[in-house]
Write an enzyme that holds these catalytic residues in place. Structure first.
Site, mmCIF file in Angstrom:
data_model
loop_
_atom_site.group_PDB
_atom_site.id
_atom_site.type_symbol
_atom_site.label_atom_id
_atom_site.label_comp_id
_atom_site.label_asym_id
_atom_site.label_seq_id
_atom_site.Cartn_x
_atom_site.Cartn_y
_atom_site.Cartn_z
ATOM 1 N N SER A 198 0.831 -1.202 0.000
ATOM 2 C CA SER A 198 0.000 0.000 0.000
ATOM 3 C C SER A 198 0.871 1.259 0.000
ATOM 4 O O SER A 198 1.632 1.476 -0.933
ATOM 5 C CB SER A 198 -0.957 -0.043 1.195
ATOM 6 O OG SER A 198 -1.958 0.928 1.084
ATOM 7 N N ASP A 293 -10.205 -3.733 -4.737
ATOM 8 C CA ASP A 293 -9.368 -2.728 -4.081
ATOM 9 C C ASP A 293 -9.486 -1.404 -4.825
ATOM 10 O O ASP A 293 -9.293 -1.355 -6.046
ATOM 11 C CB ASP A 293 -7.906 -3.213 -4.099
ATOM 12 C CG ASP A 293 -6.939 -2.254 -3.418
ATOM 13 O OD1 ASP A 293 -7.362 -1.193 -2.939
ATOM 14 O OD2 ASP A 293 -5.738 -2.592 -3.367
ATOM 15 N N HIS A 323 -7.991 -5.064 -0.512
ATOM 16 C CA HIS A 323 -6.797 -4.358 -0.065
ATOM 17 C C HIS A 323 -6.430 -4.835 1.348
ATOM 18 O O HIS A 323 -7.288 -5.021 2.191
ATOM 19 C CB HIS A 323 -7.074 -2.856 -0.047
ATOM 20 C CG HIS A 323 -5.871 -2.012 0.199
ATOM 21 N ND1 HIS A 323 -5.066 -1.570 -0.818
ATOM 22 C CD2 HIS A 323 -5.332 -1.532 1.343
ATOM 23 C CE1 HIS A 323 -4.077 -0.840 -0.321
ATOM 24 N NE2 HIS A 323 -4.214 -0.807 0.998
#
Length: 365
Positions: A198, A293, A323
């Site tokens: 991320s 996501d 995610h």
């Protein structure tokens, strides 16, 4: 008594979560509800069940009314997974000197790995605002153990106390440290990779770009796990998956506002690495995305941009996951299955793209 209850509650809740995921599949489907299908994809039952439990508990977003509460929420979620540290991994605490002060870090090594080998400098996710060494301890242990490498996890400064470019500066300094101290860390300058999930994937990609352009030893590989790579554009995946799927549109904006309060800075390639003028000559990349996501499309756009620039890329979408799935290994099931596939590909990618060193014959592959 209240203090004792506070100490016991996470263990009780963790046991309840493990019990629910151990139920027969028909019962888990009954709790989760009808299958969720979007954009030609079906959400994995394990992911849907987790999201349902989060909604029932009222913890269905990563942002909060303050950074402190958001950080505590992530730490609490980590504890609820009830992780027992993976055996077979040696962990050492370390301090990394930087121009802005020392950074806490950890080195993870498979117990049986005693010879020099690959090292990955890993940057944790959390929107540049939350997350720390502990929230990503399980993932780093798993990567080290099953990829057979050393992992240097870096506790960079967080926003809003330290907005952009503080996190980038820290991560670049940590990469320089790993290269400069490669032998002491059990590796060689040509065997140092970067990786992250991320926001950590954003930092890894940005460090790879800057190191290459600045004439530093180029990372051996960039491992980008559902990375954020463009803070300027709202793509289709944010419209499709921006609500109720762990990372929300509100979360994405909340994190960006704290790390990048100056909107004019959001096109800076140190954060929006997708917008860099030139991607040629960058390290080979393994880019992982999740089907459900909000960041899916920008991660895949970056993989495509690298490929167009002639950079070797492996791009893998896990179409049924959300995610943050790499931090959910302890639940098992589909999450752990995906991680095992991921480390298999990562191991092969590291071996394929290993940078030769001057004393190659002394360093095992």
């Amino acid at each position: 008594m209240s203090k004792a209850l506070e100490l016991v509650q996470p263990f009780v809740e963790s046991a309840a979560v493990r019990g629910i995921f151990a139920l027969p599949r028909p019962l888990r489907r009954l709790i989760a509800g009808s299958p969720v299908r979007l954009d030609g994809q079906e959400l994995a039952l394990d992911a849907q069940l987790l999201l349902k439990l989060q909604r029932l508990s009222g913890q269905d977003r990563l942002s909060a009314s303050s950074p402190e509460l958001a950080r505590e929420g992530m730490r609490r979620s980590t504890k609820l997974l009830g992780r027992t540290p993976l055996p077979g991994v040696v962990v050492a605490e370390r301090r990394i000197p930087t121009p802005d002060g020392p950074l806490a870090a950890r080195v993870y090594r498979p117990r049986e790995l005693t010879e020099p080998g690959e090292l990955m400098v890993f940057f944790h996710g959390g929107g540049w605002v939350i997350g720390d060494l502990d929230t990503h301890d399980d993932l780093c242990r798993f990567l080290a153990l099953h990829t057979g490498i050393r992992v240097l996890s870096v506790d960079y400064r967080l926003a809003p106390e330290h907005p952009f470019p503080a996190a980038f500066d820290d991560c670049l300094a940590a990469y320089r440290y790993a290269v400069d101290n490669a032998r002491e860390l059990g590796t060689e300058p040509g065997l140092v990779s970067v990786g992250g999930d991320s926001a950590g994937g954003n930092l890894a990609a940005s460090v790879a770009l800057h190191a290459t352009r600045a004439g530093l030893p180029r990372p051996n590989l960039q491992f980008l796990l559902y990375p954020a790579v463009d803070a300027t554009t709202r793509r289709r995946s944010r419209e499709l998956f921006g609500n109720g799927l762990l990372l929300t549109e509100e979360d994405v904006n909340w994190f960006a506002d704290r790390y990048l309060p100056d909107v004019d800075q959001r096109a800076d390639p140190r954060v929006s690495v997708l917008l860099a003028d030139d991607h040629s000559g960058l390290p080979p990349a393994y880019v992982v995305t999740a089907g459900f996501d909000p960041l899916r499309d920008e991660g895949e756009a970056y993989a495509q941009r690298l490929a167009e620039a002639g950079v070797p890329v492996v791009s893998r979408r896990f179409p049924d996951l959300v995610h943050g799935f790499a931090n959910l290994r302890a639940i098992g099931g589909r999450f752990q299955e995906a991680l095992f596939e991921m480390v298999g590909t990562l191991r092969a990618s590291l071996a394929l793209h290993r940078t030769p060193t001057s004393d190659e014959d002394t360093v095992p592959g």
